[in-house]
Structures are given as C-alpha cells and as structure tokens.
Design a protein around this motif. Structure first.
Motif, short mmCIF file in Angstrom:
data_model
loop_
_atom_site.label_atom_id
_atom_site.label_comp_id
_atom_site.label_asym_id
_atom_site.label_seq_id
_atom_site.Cartn_x
_atom_site.Cartn_y
_atom_site.Cartn_z
N ALA A 150 0.84 -1.21 0.00
CA ALA A 150 0.00 0.00 0.00
C ALA A 150 0.87 1.25 0.00
O ALA A 150 0.60 2.22 -0.74
CB ALA A 150 -0.93 -0.01 1.21
N LYS B 287 2.60 1.57 -3.45
CA LYS B 287 1.65 2.02 -4.47
C LYS B 287 1.37 3.52 -4.33
O LYS B 287 1.29 4.25 -5.32
CB LYS B 287 0.36 1.22 -4.39
N LYS B 288 1.24 3.98 -3.10
CA LYS B 288 0.98 5.40 -2.86
C LYS B 288 2.20 6.24 -3.26
O LYS B 288 2.05 7.32 -3.83
CB LYS B 288 0.64 5.63 -1.39
#
Length: 137
Positions: free
Chosen positions: A76, A79-80
């Motif tokens: 996560a 990806k950010k």
C-alpha cells in the motif's frame, strides 16, 4: 471435604502450576479446581495449560500472518509512493518478496502474485503492476 482431612501421599500435582492435588480428589483430576478471584477474574489452570499448548503450536502460523500483514502495508505504501507501476528495485527496496505470496498463477500468460489485499502482476521482465484485490480462498 474439610481441608484438614485431605492427604497428599500420592504425590499428584497440577499439570500447570504444580500445586499438590489431594488424594481424595477424583483419580482423573490433573489440574487445580477453577476459582473466582476477588476482582472477578477466573483462575483456571486447565484453560491456561491448554492455551499455552495451542499458542506454541500456532506460532509458525502467526509468523506467516504477521508477514502477510507487513507485506500488505508495504504494498500500500509503495503504491501510494510510486503509483501502480513499479520496478523490481522498488519491490526490493520495500522488502516485498514475491515468492512469499499467498497464491501465484498466470493471467494472460504473465505471472501474478496474490497477497491479502493486493495482487502484483508482472508486465515485463522488470516492471510490475500493483492492483488492489482482496484475497478470498
């Protein structure tokens, strides 16, 4: 039976805490009797003993779950920070080991790696795509 009349010559002890068990107790008794403490908590040597046994047996599984949670967080964050398309170096930098995925397979002839909340699809030799995906098996 009155406490003063109990004998302890058989040498039986609680399997959890080692407290002597009276000779007059049932022959199958292996643990201290369950007691309610002054603050309302229940003291149960039987439950504590079996919980400890299960805890030891569950340790390898808990480590796998911890790794999957850590990898889901790392994916996560990656990806950010970098977007959906990442390179092998990015995966390595964030500590993501694709070989430890929950499931692997092929999609359109390309490998994919499923984790608990993401799938990582290989686009070419050095590029991958991170897709939000809840693993359900």
């Amino acid at each position: 039976m009155h406490e003063d009349l109990k004998t302890y010559t058989a040498g039986r002890k609680c399997r959890h805490c080692g407290t002597p068990i009276a000779d007059q107790a049932h022959g199958a008794t292996e643990f201290c009797p369950r007691t309610v403490l002054v603050d309302g908590r229940v003291r149960s040597c039987r439950d504590d003993y079996h919980n400890a046994q299960r805890s030891e047996a569950d340790q390898p599984y808990l480590q796998l779950v911890a790794y999957q949670k850590q990898t889901s967080r790392a994916l996560a964050i990656l990806k950010k920070a970098k977007g959906e398309r990442v390179r092998v170096d990015d995966l390595n930098q964030y500590g993501i080991a694709l070989y430890r995925a929950v499931e692997t397979g092929l999609s359109a002839g390309r490998p994919f790696f499923s984790f608990l909340h993401h799938q990582v699809h290989q686009l070419d030799d050095d590029t991958f795509q991170i897709i939000d995906h809840v693993y359900t098996r």
